[in-house]
Write a protein that holds these residues in place. Structure first.
Motif, PDB file in Angstrom:
ATOM      1  N   GLY A  29     -58.343  51.479-123.988  1.00  0.00           N
ATOM      2  CA  GLY A  29     -58.613  52.558-123.053  1.00  0.00           C
ATOM      3  C   GLY A  29     -57.309  53.211-122.657  1.00  0.00           C
ATOM      4  O   GLY A  29     -56.242  52.716-123.027  1.00  0.00           O
ATOM      5  N   CYS A  30     -57.369  54.308-121.920  1.00  0.00           N
ATOM      6  CA  CYS A  30     -56.131  54.936-121.442  1.00  0.00           C
ATOM      7  C   CYS A  30     -55.358  53.918-120.620  1.00  0.00           C
ATOM      8  O   CYS A  30     -54.163  53.728-120.791  1.00  0.00           O
ATOM      9  N   SER A  31     -56.061  53.233-119.719  1.00  0.00           N
ATOM     10  CA  SER A  31     -55.433  52.212-118.876  1.00  0.00           C
ATOM     11  C   SER A  31     -54.814  51.123-119.742  1.00  0.00           C
ATOM     12  O   SER A  31     -53.704  50.671-119.485  1.00  0.00           O
ATOM     13  N   SER A  32     -55.532  50.724-120.770  1.00  0.00           N
ATOM     14  CA  SER A  32     -55.035  49.633-121.611  1.00  0.00           C
ATOM     15  C   SER A  32     -53.860  50.065-122.480  1.00  0.00           C
ATOM     16  O   SER A  32     -53.170  49.230-123.056  1.00  0.00           O
ATOM     17  N   ASP A  64     -72.271  47.949-123.648  1.00  0.00           N
ATOM     18  CA  ASP A  64     -71.451  47.715-124.841  1.00  0.00           C
ATOM     19  C   ASP A  64     -72.344  47.845-126.082  1.00  0.00           C
ATOM     20  O   ASP A  64     -73.543  48.107-125.962  1.00  0.00           O
ATOM     21  N   GLU A  65     -71.757  47.628-127.237  1.00  0.00           N
ATOM     22  CA  GLU A  65     -72.521  47.835-128.476  1.00  0.00           C
ATOM     23  C   GLU A  65     -73.574  46.759-128.681  1.00  0.00           C
ATOM     24  O   GLU A  65     -74.614  47.012-129.284  1.00  0.00           O
ATOM     25  N   ILE A  66     -73.306  45.554-128.209  1.00  0.00           N
ATOM     26  CA  ILE A  66     -74.294  44.491-128.414  1.00  0.00           C
ATOM     27  C   ILE A  66     -75.556  44.843-127.635  1.00  0.00           C
ATOM     28  O   ILE A  66     -76.669  44.725-128.144  1.00  0.00           O
ATOM     29  N   GLY A 105     -59.162  48.531-117.763  1.00  0.00           N
ATOM     30  CA  GLY A 105     -59.806  49.667-117.123  1.00  0.00           C
ATOM     31  C   GLY A 105     -61.160  49.241-116.595  1.00  0.00           C
ATOM     32  O   GLY A 105     -61.609  48.129-116.850  1.00  0.00           O
ATOM     33  N   ASP A 106     -61.815  50.127-115.891  1.00  0.00           N
ATOM     34  CA  ASP A 106     -63.124  49.793-115.331  1.00  0.00           C
ATOM     35  C   ASP A 106     -64.169  49.675-116.439  1.00  0.00           C
ATOM     36  O   ASP A 106     -65.062  48.834-116.367  1.00  0.00           O
ATOM     37  N   GLY A 107     -64.028  50.472-117.480  1.00  0.00           N
ATOM     38  CA  GLY A 107     -64.950  50.327-118.604  1.00  0.00           C
ATOM     39  C   GLY A 107     -64.653  49.031-119.328  1.00  0.00           C
ATOM     40  O   GLY A 107     -65.539  48.236-119.631  1.00  0.00           O
ATOM     41  N   ASP A 108     -63.381  48.813-119.552  1.00  0.00           N
ATOM     42  CA  ASP A 108     -62.920  47.632-120.270  1.00  0.00           C
ATOM     43  C   ASP A 108     -63.329  46.346-119.546  1.00  0.00           C
ATOM     44  O   ASP A 108     -63.685  45.361-120.186  1.00  0.00           O
ATOM     45  N   THR A 109     -63.309  46.380-118.222  1.00  0.00           N
ATOM     46  CA  THR A 109     -63.611  45.171-117.454  1.00  0.00           C
ATOM     47  C   THR A 109     -65.043  45.102-116.936  1.00  0.00           C
ATOM     48  O   THR A 109     -65.701  44.076-117.054  1.00  0.00           O
ATOM     49  N   ASN A 127     -58.952  51.572-112.089  1.00  0.00           N
ATOM     50  CA  ASN A 127     -60.352  51.940-111.915  1.00  0.00           C
ATOM     51  C   ASN A 127     -60.564  53.421-111.604  1.00  0.00           C
ATOM     52  O   ASN A 127     -60.291  53.876-110.500  1.00  0.00           O
ATOM     53  N   ASN A 128     -61.076  54.154-112.601  1.00  0.00           N
ATOM     54  CA  ASN A 128     -61.310  55.592-112.383  1.00  0.00           C
ATOM     55  C   ASN A 128     -62.783  55.970-112.490  1.00  0.00           C
ATOM     56  O   ASN A 128     -63.143  57.148-112.482  1.00  0.00           O
ATOM     57  N   GLY A 129     -63.638  54.964-112.652  1.00  0.00           N
ATOM     58  CA  GLY A 129     -65.082  55.239-112.668  1.00  0.00           C
ATOM     59  C   GLY A 129     -65.609  55.871-113.940  1.00  0.00           C
ATOM     60  O   GLY A 129     -66.804  56.143-114.044  1.00  0.00           O
ATOM     61  N   VAL A 130     -64.707  56.122-114.876  1.00  0.00           N
ATOM     62  CA  VAL A 130     -65.138  56.731-116.143  1.00  0.00           C
ATOM     63  C   VAL A 130     -64.430  56.075-117.332  1.00  0.00           C
ATOM     64  O   VAL A 130     -63.474  55.332-117.170  1.00  0.00           O
ATOM     65  N   TYR A 131     -64.936  56.403-118.517  1.00  0.00           N
ATOM     66  CA  TYR A 131     -64.255  56.041-119.754  1.00  0.00           C
ATOM     67  C   TYR A 131     -63.348  57.215-120.085  1.00  0.00           C
ATOM     68  O   TYR A 131     -63.797  58.199-120.653  1.00  0.00           O
ATOM     69  N   GLY A 132     -62.092  57.133-119.693  1.00  0.00           N
ATOM     70  CA  GLY A 132     -61.200  58.260-119.923  1.00  0.00           C
ATOM     71  C   GLY A 132     -60.999  58.553-121.400  1.00  0.00           C
ATOM     72  O   GLY A 132     -61.210  59.672-121.854  1.00  0.00           O
ATOM     73  N   LEU A 133     -60.635  57.541-122.137  1.00  0.00           N
ATOM     74  CA  LEU A 133     -60.251  57.753-123.536  1.00  0.00           C
ATOM     75  C   LEU A 133     -61.389  58.298-124.393  1.00  0.00           C
ATOM     76  O   LEU A 133     -61.153  58.941-125.401  1.00  0.00           O
ATOM     77  N   THR A 134     -62.632  58.056-123.987  1.00  0.00           N
ATOM     78  CA  THR A 134     -63.742  58.634-124.764  1.00  0.00           C
ATOM     79  C   THR A 134     -64.310  59.867-124.066  1.00  0.00           C
ATOM     80  O   THR A 134     -65.457  60.243-124.278  1.00  0.00           O
ATOM     81  N   GLY A 149     -53.607  58.839-112.706  1.00  0.00           N
ATOM     82  CA  GLY A 149     -53.319  57.755-111.769  1.00  0.00           C
ATOM     83  C   GLY A 149     -52.669  56.558-112.436  1.00  0.00           C
ATOM     84  O   GLY A 149     -51.820  55.884-111.843  1.00  0.00           O
ATOM     85  N   HIS A 150     -53.030  56.317-113.674  1.00  0.00           N
ATOM     86  CA  HIS A 150     -52.502  55.138-114.364  1.00  0.00           C
ATOM     87  C   HIS A 150     -50.979  55.118-114.411  1.00  0.00           C
ATOM     88  O   HIS A 150     -50.364  54.059-114.310  1.00  0.00           O
ATOM     89  N   ASP A 151     -50.387  56.299-114.590  1.00  0.00           N
ATOM     90  CA  ASP A 151     -48.920  56.332-114.667  1.00  0.00           C
ATOM     91  C   ASP A 151     -48.292  55.881-113.356  1.00  0.00           C
ATOM     92  O   ASP A 151     -47.245  55.229-113.347  1.00  0.00           O
ATOM     93  N   TYR A 211     -73.111  53.301-126.982  1.00  0.00           N
ATOM     94  CA  TYR A 211     -71.900  53.036-126.212  1.00  0.00           C
ATOM     95  C   TYR A 211     -70.830  53.958-126.788  1.00  0.00           C
ATOM     96  O   TYR A 211     -70.699  54.062-128.000  1.00  0.00           O
ATOM     97  N   PRO A 212     -70.113  54.648-125.918  1.00  0.00           N
ATOM     98  CA  PRO A 212     -69.171  55.655-126.417  1.00  0.00           C
ATOM     99  C   PRO A 212     -68.134  55.084-127.378  1.00  0.00           C
ATOM    100  O   PRO A 212     -67.561  54.030-127.109  1.00  0.00           O
ATOM    101  N   ILE A 213     -67.920  55.741-128.467  1.00  0.00           N
ATOM    102  CA  ILE A 213     -66.824  55.417-129.369  1.00  0.00           C
ATOM    103  C   ILE A 213     -66.594  56.578-130.328  1.00  0.00           C
ATOM    104  O   ILE A 213     -67.545  57.116-130.889  1.00  0.00           O
TER     105      ILE A 213
HETATM  106  C1  LIG Z   1     -65.719  47.861-129.350  1.00  0.00           C
HETATM  107  C2  LIG Z   1     -65.315  49.204-128.901  1.00  0.00           C
HETATM  108  N1  LIG Z   1     -66.234  50.029-128.376  1.00  0.00           N
HETATM  109  C3  LIG Z   1     -65.900  51.257-127.957  1.00  0.00           C
HETATM  110  C4  LIG Z   1     -64.624  51.700-128.074  1.00  0.00           C
HETATM  111  C5  LIG Z   1     -64.277  53.099-127.645  1.00  0.00           C
HETATM  112  N2  LIG Z   1     -63.559  53.113-126.377  1.00  0.00           N
HETATM  113  C6  LIG Z   1     -62.225  53.192-126.327  1.00  0.00           C
HETATM  114  S1  LIG Z   1     -61.644  53.190-124.759  1.00  0.00           S
HETATM  115  C7  LIG Z   1     -63.205  53.087-124.127  1.00  0.00           C
HETATM  116  C8  LIG Z   1     -63.481  53.081-122.663  1.00  0.00           C
HETATM  117  C9  LIG Z   1     -62.266  53.019-121.835  1.00  0.00           C
HETATM  118  O1  LIG Z   1     -62.644  53.101-120.484  1.00  0.00           O
HETATM  119  P1  LIG Z   1     -61.762  52.357-119.406  1.00  0.00           P
HETATM  120  O2  LIG Z   1     -61.640  50.925-119.744  1.00  0.00           O
HETATM  121  O3  LIG Z   1     -62.322  52.669-118.063  1.00  0.00           O
HETATM  122  O4  LIG Z   1     -60.315  52.984-119.606  1.00  0.00           O
HETATM  123  P2  LIG Z   1     -59.817  54.430-119.164  1.00  0.00           P
HETATM  124  O5  LIG Z   1     -59.658  55.204-120.433  1.00  0.00           O
HETATM  125  O6  LIG Z   1     -60.835  55.018-118.236  1.00  0.00           O
HETATM  126  O7  LIG Z   1     -58.518  54.180-118.488  1.00  0.00           O
HETATM  127  C10 LIG Z   1     -64.147  53.048-125.130  1.00  0.00           C
HETATM  128  C11 LIG Z   1     -65.596  52.970-124.889  1.00  0.00           C
HETATM  129  C12 LIG Z   1     -63.671  50.823-128.636  1.00  0.00           C
HETATM  130  N3  LIG Z   1     -62.399  51.175-128.781  1.00  0.00           N
HETATM  131  N4  LIG Z   1     -64.044  49.601-129.017  1.00  0.00           N
END
Ligand SMILES: Cc1ncc(C[n+]2csc(CCOP(=O)(O)OP(=O)(O)O)c2C)c(N)n1
Ligand SMILES: Cc1ncc(C[n+]2csc(CCOP(=O)(O)OP(=O)(O)O)c2C)c(N)n1
Ligand code: SF4
Ligand code: SF4
Ligand SMILES: [Mg+2]
Ligand SMILES: [Mg+2]
Lengths: 351, 611, 611, 351
Positions: free
Chosen positions: A67-70, C268-270, A111-115, A139-146, A38-40, C231-233
């Motif tokens: 993130g993928c979105s970022s 988050d990690e904190i 992204g939703d995780g990021d925000t 907003n995809n409800g998940v952490y895509g990149l992880t 969706g991001h594209d 927290y995923p990383i």
């Molecule tokens: C401080 C820190 N914690 C964790 C990560 C690992 N990480 C990279 S992207 C991401 C989540 C991204 O989710 P989202 O913002 O929803 O973006 P999406 O990939 O879903 O578009 C995480 C946890 C990181 N890069 N930095």
């Protein structure tokens, strides 16, 4: 300069905007996201909006978290400076950039995780300050990149690809943004370009904190049955509260628009946003009504999309702070340094 | 035998915080300065707003030794809570001045001091009806009494009061009245002046009395900082406040009333540094000010600034650590947290001023270094420098001085540039060229990121470009090593094989210690470190001395670790002298340690830790 | 002249990520292991989900040298994008196996390799109609072909397939069919087997093939961890997932279905470290798992855990730094960020395993150390250990083993205790006694804080108690120094004056390097560090050798800084060998560096940096 | 053991609760806050509530962040373990403590800076998870301990002691807590003990995330004219939406209560909360109505106090996670370690 990777030739017949720029001039380097992400589609909508608004690409600064979105700012606006900062902190970095030069246009992509997870605090406080920007959450409800863990916007009970259920109360960024004082708040869907592009254009025209929550399915980790962020689910459940058209200052407002359940909102730069009401009960200029609309949708299990709330003459951070009209990063010793005479006075006062 | 001393003593006030004693004590201290006598005032205050013990100490020294000394020749005991411990702090032959309204004979256990009782409360109760007034003027009354006892000119105090309450004549007369009461009471009760007293002098000269935090904020204004983002934390809060007040004074456009600066009180330290980094990236001179806990929270952004090469300045006003530690005590214990901040291979530039004077200078030049080196620059103050007023040479500024904005390409330069690679080391100094957003329609745009990238800012995961970039950063820091302020050498009167290395707020005590040791016939050369990466002169200094002491105000000898790591020095060559109790280090302590050590094998003390 | 090698070669697969090649490659690797031949597989993957280049490498070594080697004897080129660079990676005399459906003769620029072309796409297009099937089975087809080429027993692969798809007979037959196709095609096209091949052996013995992250998660289960907040990383995510899956398997009450554990995916990690600290404070064995950026964000809590003395475990799976750096590459560059984490004077305990085996052990014992020492314990993995499968001795657990919960006072003990002082060093080992909330109605309650306090946990700002407490913490860390795992010595066959110090994932390459150097007549003793604070044996080892190399996978010689700081060693005694490109260090690299250095003055290389 | 500083003697005539404890047994060490600080009144109310509920002091764990407010746990419940953690992070530390031992009662005390500024993210996510606790924010609109800067709850336009105006949109923690899924949300005033004590008691009786925003004037830095958090201002502008009484399980519910505009809510442990409605439009069991009440008050410039929202049978974190009934910190090798046999199986699967 990543975008150089891609050859740019102008075919004579290609459409150009007021600046004589083609769509190509707003594109970035090749996307490395999953096919169908969706991001594209959102990147394409942003490119489309900037092209139609004839924004000067190099006058836009694009910032994001992680993130993928970022990652997407790399895939758009190759002539713009970009800053892929750290996870969840785009709002503060953008705020600082904005303070340094108030003349640029600021686009924040997150992204939703990021925000909503790690970045919730910064998101909230940037909204409170009324930073002049367009803030888009993909907003995809998940952490895509992880690899697909639930984020804080995942609806309670929705199922992950592995079958686990989301346990916590979901965060509705739109409701929160309104509560926090954002002056332009919208929700849309990456699959609905017709709705998304005008919203992005209007957001760019808006002066103040403009926030758009764009539901953007993750085809790899969150597009299955049981997910409430899948293409199918969102298509079925999204209800547009209004439809809008952005009319640039110069163009006359076509009459038939102005009729019936539609309102015209004049933006700070003279352009006009014409809103056609689709939900009679909704009034996007009334905060309480906007919040009520969200509650109704929540209870009905629907996703309210469109321009949810707008505050016409909002003040933005520079106005609040009373900073100089000239960008701070252009000021020189002359404006900045009080000099030796002033220092002599200070010294005298310290004896 | 009572102490006899003219212009050379320590007076300590024991008060309750929130009782309004602070301004009275400052009045007292400045009156001595106005008589031309050098003073070193210090606040010892609790992490609390009202009701707890607080002390104010003034070192008076014609010779100009203004560091903390330890002990008190005169103790003004205004806080019954701490009476016993205060009593113990008095030097033999010293004076105790106390409020004798309530009899406390039973507490007066010492016979080696002179006791001066004055019924302050009683006097004020007679004089004032309103309780708040009683409270406030009691402080002025004891100032009056001390003026008589120490031979301070009332006219000087009067001038100070007139300056302070300019336009508020009522207040002036009221204060003068209270002052006179105290003076007369003292005259009538005691044989004035005491054998310890003040005498007019011109030793103070042109020097100014100022706090380091004020100097830093002012330095940032002179240095051209336009964006400040901060989050309140003791002892750095007054630094941001100084920037704000000085901006309000010098940076507001007279015509439009618009501000040539922007200050954001962020929601936390992470946001504060984020705003500063964003502003630095976009070409503004930006900074944040914080203390230990903030330094911990900002680590991730510090790493980003290092790797993405964003100019930004961080003022760290160090306090007692670890964790929340001792928020109102001083320490030099953030060196490692700053120098190696963040995960991965990182190093950062540190500037370490010795007092307000240098803090003003570094507060301005830090921005030149940050933009020239395109990196994060820490200015390492501590609570003693930041929150205590110090006597220092007047601030100076050369109006011809231009800011060094570093390697930033203009639109014209981009037009003519053959190629632009954001991370390309064109000049061989490890510093690449950067561009600012919005400069040129088609050239110079690049993507800034915390991930690895090649010379043209293109994302890459390949070893080659990554290593190339990391090694360039090492070159850049060699450039920094050459660029930063040199260490300051103070040679002994006689040639010596003993050297002492110190830094920051230790300077005052160290200078005095050097003189005291010389008196004992122990000559030492001293070298004051002012920046990290460390200058090569420091290694030479160590090589040139048989025995080298490193004096630090932390537990873990953090500077020593930086020296062994950054200059390849052997720990055995460096004997640590560590003072970390949270009170400013004293010459007495240093002298005791060095004199003692000179009779023991060099590294004995430090070896204990591993044996 | 083609390479001839039995059970001693490196094969590398070049694929596109998200194409399903991973499982096929693993099948291939495990089939060799099932034939009793030791293997060392490695993934080289991008920080991306789909469509970018990814490599899989298998080192086959009868001798058991399973570290990364560099170069490839056989290259399976399935990714046109990277064809050219892959071609270059082939050793002279090596083999190229590629999909010859599209002619690429023009790219085949090398004449010193053997080229094996097979039209995989064509074959699969003929065989399968569905495009996804074509994609997936293409991978199995090349596995079949390789089986023929390398003499791998089909029966072994068949068994593996049957185990994997147990119950899904359709899938089994389909896979076997694809396998056979590949095998037959190869037989018909090439002279099989090649001069490079596999042969049954018992060299692998009982060893297991497992990833460090799985081992750590399992170790935490065995070590009694009950609270995990994360927290995923990348590359730590699979560690938390391992804890979760193993808990689901072994920690769910059969009767009630209730969980004897709690896992929180924090925001988050904190928050993650905060949850772990809260749980540790309240008597649960708690941990978090993260990587560099998380380590930076957790700094403030690390300082709190140190100063408030809360037991908690942190797994740091190190990746390429600084900042976001190289998320999918390996490094040992968080040592300083962990050892000296947070502002103020702090030091932390580090455990540094060399592979999955020790990771399982430390993953469990870390909790004993944390509770015994009442502090934060880091387990320092890296991406190579954590995310790559390594051949290691089977996990062992002594059922008689009891957890060491450290000095926790029970209700009964509190009843009889004379007095309780939370920070009172009763035993002289620097470790005080603690109590858990809810233990006793009237005794043992105390207030935990990050501010300074006295031995009875009463808040204080006085120097005396502060220094007393800080010095006790030093004593505690001396106790830790004695308690932690000792370094591992591997003496050379012949007495030597050259020593090599290394740690963590460098072990595999180092062991091989030691053997290779010995062949060249260069004998070196090696010592592997396993914990910080550093054992005194390490200092002895340095003293006993004329020249000591310190091999690290970071740029700044971080362990060397820890050694000079913690053991008072002279930098000049320690020659750094640094590998920090993000790919696992190889024996070839170490041998080259050491052999080269043995002809140059010891510290030349490292001195460069300051000259 | 700070509380030992204070002598404790039981005068025979002193009132005791069901456990035979006196109020003294719930007190802590002497407060070091400014004379008249609202926080001290809240501490007194907490002590009062715990005493009346006959909670076992040592079964309560009190946690806080950093600030004057966060210091207060030292001044109450001297027999309880306390944790004065780091600034803004009490929610995560409390969550962890709660996971380690579900049998204790968790009291989190924070300030508006601690919660709404630096701690907003942790506050939000702890609410989303439904951590079983009583979370009290002592809200004075400023950072007291750092000498009076505005916090994120300062109302726009309200004046600081030095005369500066608050610039940003204020954060309403009550509205946010409801949106985030807290199942017990109330607001009160340190000056209104009659309202505060029952609310605290009800919060302790509630199972799940109970949040109380208590406006608590800072007499030293934010109690002047122009402040909207001063005693005078809050007294004038606060409107109670309801009044409540907590009736312990054993006691019968007095009839006259049950009449008219009052509802009885049964708490998980059998005790009952009887609510007397004061605002007819308000229904604290209806999320939408509760949010509407807040909007009405906001527009009217009033401060709505009382029990704003309650979800009767809410689930709490342990229920969501399905953790064992026995506290995790009591489990031993037997329950925790799979042992060598299981390991043999694992080894086998890895060849
Ligand atoms: C401080 C820190 N914690 C964790 C990560 C690992 N990480 C990279 S992207 C991401 C989540 C991204 O989710 P989202 O913002 O929803 O973006 P999406 O990939 O879903 O578009 C995480 C946890 C990181 N890069 N930095
Ligand atoms: C990480 C960190 N940043 C800043 C501080 C300094 N600090 C101590 S208390 C406080 C604010 C407290 O405000 P609030 O939570 O409203 O409590 P109050 O004092 O008003 O009751 C701050 C900023 C700190 N201790 N730690
Ligand atoms: S993983 Fe999901 S979010 Fe990321 S690129 Fe693929 S589809 Fe998009
Ligand atoms: S400063 Fe304000 S909040 Fe802090 S104790 Fe004093 S009155 Fe209370
Ligand atoms: Mg997402
Ligand atoms: Mg407050």
């Amino acid at each position: 300069m990543t975008y150089l990777g891609k050859p740019k030739f102008h075919h004579p017949s290609i459409a150009v905007n007021e600046l004589g720029y083609t769509r190509r001039d707003y594109e970035g380097s090749m996307s490395t996201l999953c096919a169908g992400c969706g991001h594209d589609a959102i990147s394409a909508a942003i490119i489309h909006a900037c092209f139609e608004l004839s924004l000067l690409p190099h006058r836009i600064a694009k910032l994001s978290g992680i993130g993928c979105s970022s990652k997407t700012p790399t895939y758009m606006l190759g002539q713009s400076h970009g800053f892929n900062s750290v996870h969840g902190r785009m709002p503060s970095v953008l705020t600082g950039a904005n303070l340094a030069n108030r003349d640029l246009i600021y686009l924040g992509v997150s992204g939703d995780g990021d925000t909503a997870s790690i970045g919730l605090g910064q998101f909230a406080h940037a909204m409170r300050r009324g930073v002049n920007m367009v803030y888009i959450v993909e907003n995809n409800g998940v952490y895509g990149l992880t690899k697909g863990q639930f984020s804080a916007t995942a609806d309670r009970g929705s199922k992950s690809k592995k079958g686990a259920g989301a346990l916590d109360q979901p965060i509705d960024l739109v409701g929160m943004a309104i509560g926090l004082g954002a002056s332009f708040v919208a929700r849309s869907f990456s699959g609905d370009k017709a709705q998304l592009v005008p919203l992005i254009k209007a957001a760019f025209e808006h002066k103040g904190a403009a926030f758009i929550d764009v539901i953007s399915p993750c085809v790899t980790f969150n597009n299955h049955a049981g997910s409430t962020k899948s293409f199918d689910y969102v298509r079925e459940h999204n209800i547009a509260v209004n439809a809008l058209d952005v009319i640039m200052g110069r163009e006359p407002i076509e009459v038939d628009y102005a009729e019936g359940g539609s309102q015209a909102v004049t933006m700070h730069d003279g352009s006009t946003v014409v809103l056609r009401k689709l939900d009679a009960n909704h009034d996007c200029r009334d905060r309480s009504a906007a919040l009520a609309t969200l509650e109704r949708a929540r209870i009905a299990g629907e996703i309210a999309t469109g321009l949810i709330y707008i505050e016409d003459e909002a003040n933005e951070l520079h106005g609040v702070l009373g900073t100089a009209d000239r960008p701070l990063n252009e000021l020189s010793e002359r404006e900045l340094c009080p000099g030796s005479k002033a220092l002599a006075v200070i010294n005298a006062s310290l004896r | 035998m009572p102490i006899a001393a003219v212009n050379d003593f320590v007076i300590r006030f024991a008060n309750v915080n929130g009782s309004g004693s602070a301004s009275a004590n400052l009045l007292f201290a400045r009156s001595i300065l106005r008589m031309g006598v050098p003073i070193g005032p210090r606040n010892i205050f609790p992490s609390n707003i009202q009701g707890l013990p607080t002390w104010y100490e003034v070192r008076v020294s014609e010779a100009g030794f203004l560091g903390a000394r330890g002990g008190a020749d005169i103790l003004v005991a205004m806080n019954p809570q701490t009476f016993v411990q205060d009593l113990a702090a008095i030097e033999p032959g010293g004076y105790l001045f106390y409020d004798s309204t309530r009899p406390i004979a039973h507490l007066l256990t010492r016979d080696d001091i002179v006791v001066l009782g004055m019924p302050l409360t009683e006097i004020c109760t007679k004089e004032y009806s309103d309780s708040r007034q009683r409270q406030l003027y009691k402080n002025i009354v004891y100032v009056g009494a001390l003026a008589a006892l120490l031979d301070i000119e009332l006219s000087v105090i009067e001038t100070l009061l007139r300056e302070r309450f300019k336009g508020k004549d009522k207040l002036i007369t009221a204060n003068l009245h209270a002052l006179k009461i105290g003076c007369d009471e003292a005259q009538s009760r005691f044989q004035c002046p005491l054998s310890v007293r003040v005498q007019r002098s011109d030793a103070a000269g042109e020097r100014i009395l100022v706090e380091g935090n004020f100097a830093a904020g002012l330095g940032a204004v002179y240095g051209g900082a336009t964006v400040c983002a901060w989050y309140p934390i003791t002892p750095s809060t007054s630094l941001a406040e100084s920037f704000e007040s000085n901006c309000a004074r010098y940076r507001v456009d007279a015509a439009t009333g618009k501000k040539n600066y922007a200050i954001v009180q962020a929601e936390d330290e992470i946001a504060a540094i984020g705003v500063a980094v964003g502003a630095g990236w976009n070409g503004a001179r930006a900074f944040t000010a914080t203390s230990g806990p903030g330094i911990s929270l900002m680590q991730e952004f510090f790493g980003l600034a290092y790797f993405a090469e964003v100019p930004v300045v961080v003022f760290d006003v160090q306090r007692g650590g670890p964790s929340t530690g001792m928020p109102t005590r001083t320490q030099q214990s953030d060196l490692l947290a700053a120098a190696f901040a963040s995960h991965g291979d990182t190093t950062h530039v540190l500037l370490i001023p010795d007092g307000p004077g240098e803090t003003f200078e570094f507060g301005a030049s830090a921005f030149d270094f940050a933009e020239r080196l395109q990196t994060l620059v820490f200015v390492m103050l501590d609570l003693d420098i930041g929150m205590n007023a110090h006597l220092t040479a007047p601030f100076r500024w050369d109006d011809a001085r231009a800011y060094d904005r570093g390697k930033v390409l203009s639109g014209e330069e981009l037009e003519t540039a053959r190629e632009f690679g954001r991370y390309n080391d064109v000049d061989g100094d490890g510093i690449p060229y950067r561009t600012l957003p919005g400069t040129h329609p088609t050239r110079g745009a690049y993507f800034t990121r915390g991930t690895s990238r090649d010379r043209f800012a293109r994302y890459t995961e390949e070893s080659g470009p990554y290593v190339d970039n990391m090694e360039r950063l090492l070159r850049k820091f060699e450039t920094a090593r050459r660029l930063l302020p040199r260490p300051v050498l103070k040679a002994a009167a006689k040639p010596t094989r003993v050297g002492v290395i110190h830094y920051g707020s230790t300077a005052q005590a160290m200078d005095e210690a050097q003189a005291l040791l010389a008196r004992e016939g122990l000559h030492v050369d001293t070298l004051r470190i002012r920046a990290f990466p460390l200058a090569l002169e420091i290694a030479e200094f160590v090589r040139e001395h048989e025995q080298v002491f490193v004096v630090e105000q932390n537990r873990d000898a953090q500077m020593r670790t930086l020296m062994t790591t950054d200059l390849e020095l052997a720990p055995a060559q460096l004997t640590s002298i560590l003072h970390f109790g949270g009170m400013p280090i004293t010459a007495r302590f240093i002298v005791g340690e060095i004199a003692g050590r000179l009779r023991r094998p060099a590294s004995a003390q430090t070896l204990e830790r591993v044996s």
